[in-house]
Design a protein around this motif. Structure first.
Motif, PDB file in Angstrom:
ATOM      1  N   GLU A  82       0.917  -1.149  -0.093  1.00  0.00           N
ATOM      2  CA  GLU A  82      -0.013   0.059  -0.110  1.00  0.00           C
ATOM      3  C   GLU A  82       0.941   1.066  -0.187  1.00  0.00           C
ATOM      4  N   TRP A  83       2.054   1.103   0.712  1.00  0.00           N
ATOM      5  CA  TRP A  83       2.947   2.278   0.863  1.00  0.00           C
ATOM      6  C   TRP A  83       3.541   2.866  -0.338  1.00  0.00           C
ATOM      7  N   VAL A  84       3.812   1.842  -1.420  1.00  0.00           N
ATOM      8  CA  VAL A  84       4.388   2.137  -2.662  1.00  0.00           C
ATOM      9  C   VAL A  84       3.554   2.380  -3.607  1.00  0.00           C
ATOM     10  N   GLY A  85       2.105   2.110  -3.336  1.00  0.00           N
ATOM     11  CA  GLY A  85       1.088   2.531  -4.472  1.00  0.00           C
ATOM     12  C   GLY A  85       0.627   1.161  -5.153  1.00  0.00           C
ATOM     13  N   GLY A  86       1.076   0.087  -4.765  1.00  0.00           N
ATOM     14  CA  GLY A  86       0.626  -1.031  -5.706  1.00  0.00           C
ATOM     15  C   GLY A  86      -0.663  -1.865  -5.130  1.00  0.00           C
ATOM     16  N   GLY A  87      -1.356  -1.207  -4.083  1.00  0.00           N
ATOM     17  CA  GLY A  87      -2.248  -2.130  -3.360  1.00  0.00           C
ATOM     18  C   GLY A  87      -3.507  -1.471  -3.561  1.00  0.00           C
ATOM     19  N   LYS A  88      -4.646  -1.880  -2.881  1.00  0.00           N
ATOM     20  CA  LYS A  88      -6.114  -1.457  -3.073  1.00  0.00           C
ATOM     21  C   LYS A  88      -6.182  -0.128  -3.439  1.00  0.00           C
ATOM     22  N   LEU A  89      -5.485   0.566  -2.761  1.00  0.00           N
ATOM     23  CA  LEU A  89      -5.753   2.340  -2.821  1.00  0.00           C
ATOM     24  C   LEU A  89      -5.129   2.814  -3.970  1.00  0.00           C
ATOM     25  N   GLY A  90      -4.046   2.280  -4.419  1.00  0.00           N
ATOM     26  CA  GLY A  90      -3.535   2.832  -5.708  1.00  0.00           C
ATOM     27  C   GLY A  90      -2.696   4.265  -5.750  1.00  0.00           C
ATOM     28  N   VAL A  91      -2.391   4.566  -4.464  1.00  0.00           N
ATOM     29  CA  VAL A  91      -1.935   5.856  -4.204  1.00  0.00           C
ATOM     30  C   VAL A  91      -0.348   5.716  -3.635  1.00  0.00           C
ATOM     31  N   ARG A  92       0.475   6.402  -3.985  1.00  0.00           N
ATOM     32  CA  ARG A  92       1.921   6.063  -3.412  1.00  0.00           C
ATOM     33  C   ARG A  92       1.732   7.259  -2.157  1.00  0.00           C
ATOM     34  N   ALA A 152      -6.637   0.073   4.922  1.00  0.00           N
ATOM     35  CA  ALA A 152      -6.727  -0.792   3.820  1.00  0.00           C
ATOM     36  C   ALA A 152      -5.937  -1.991   4.361  1.00  0.00           C
ATOM     37  N   ALA A 153      -4.922  -2.048   5.002  1.00  0.00           N
ATOM     38  CA  ALA A 153      -4.155  -3.180   5.734  1.00  0.00           C
ATOM     39  C   ALA A 153      -5.139  -3.881   6.320  1.00  0.00           C
ATOM     40  N   MET A 154      -6.014  -3.358   7.411  1.00  0.00           N
ATOM     41  CA  MET A 154      -6.956  -4.099   8.314  1.00  0.00           C
ATOM     42  C   MET A 154      -7.789  -4.838   7.556  1.00  0.00           C
TER      43      MET A 154
END
Length: 81
Positions: free
Chosen positions: A48-58, A68-70
């Motif tokens: 999530e921190w680098v922007g590759g997760g569900k949020l898509g934001v770096r 998002a992690a929970m």
């Protein structure tokens, strides 16, 4: 000082006091260190921190990152006593 009023995006001018999100995240990464699923927790936070997760934001806000992690963790792990 509350989390909302502080700069929680990890960006600050050089020489200004305060903590970046990266500094605040160190203890969060270790929350489930000895639990089953701890490696998954760290992997999700990093993704999530680098922007590759569900949020898509770096570098999302701290609140968005934790939510998002929970959401991705099994409820049995989060509800364990």
């Amino acid at each position: 000082m509350t989390v909302r009023s502080s700069n929680i995006h990890g960006h600050r001018k050089k020489g200004t006091p305060g903590y970046s999100t990266r500094n605040l995240l160190k203890p969060v990464f270790g929350l489930f260190a000895t639990e089953r699923g701890g490696r998954e927790w760290r992997r999700i936070l990093d993704k999530e921190w680098v922007g590759g997760g569900k949020l898509g934001v770096r570098e999302p806000s701290l609140r968005e990152l934790l939510e998002a992690a929970m959401d991705a963790m099994p409820s049995e792990l989060l509800d364990a006593e």
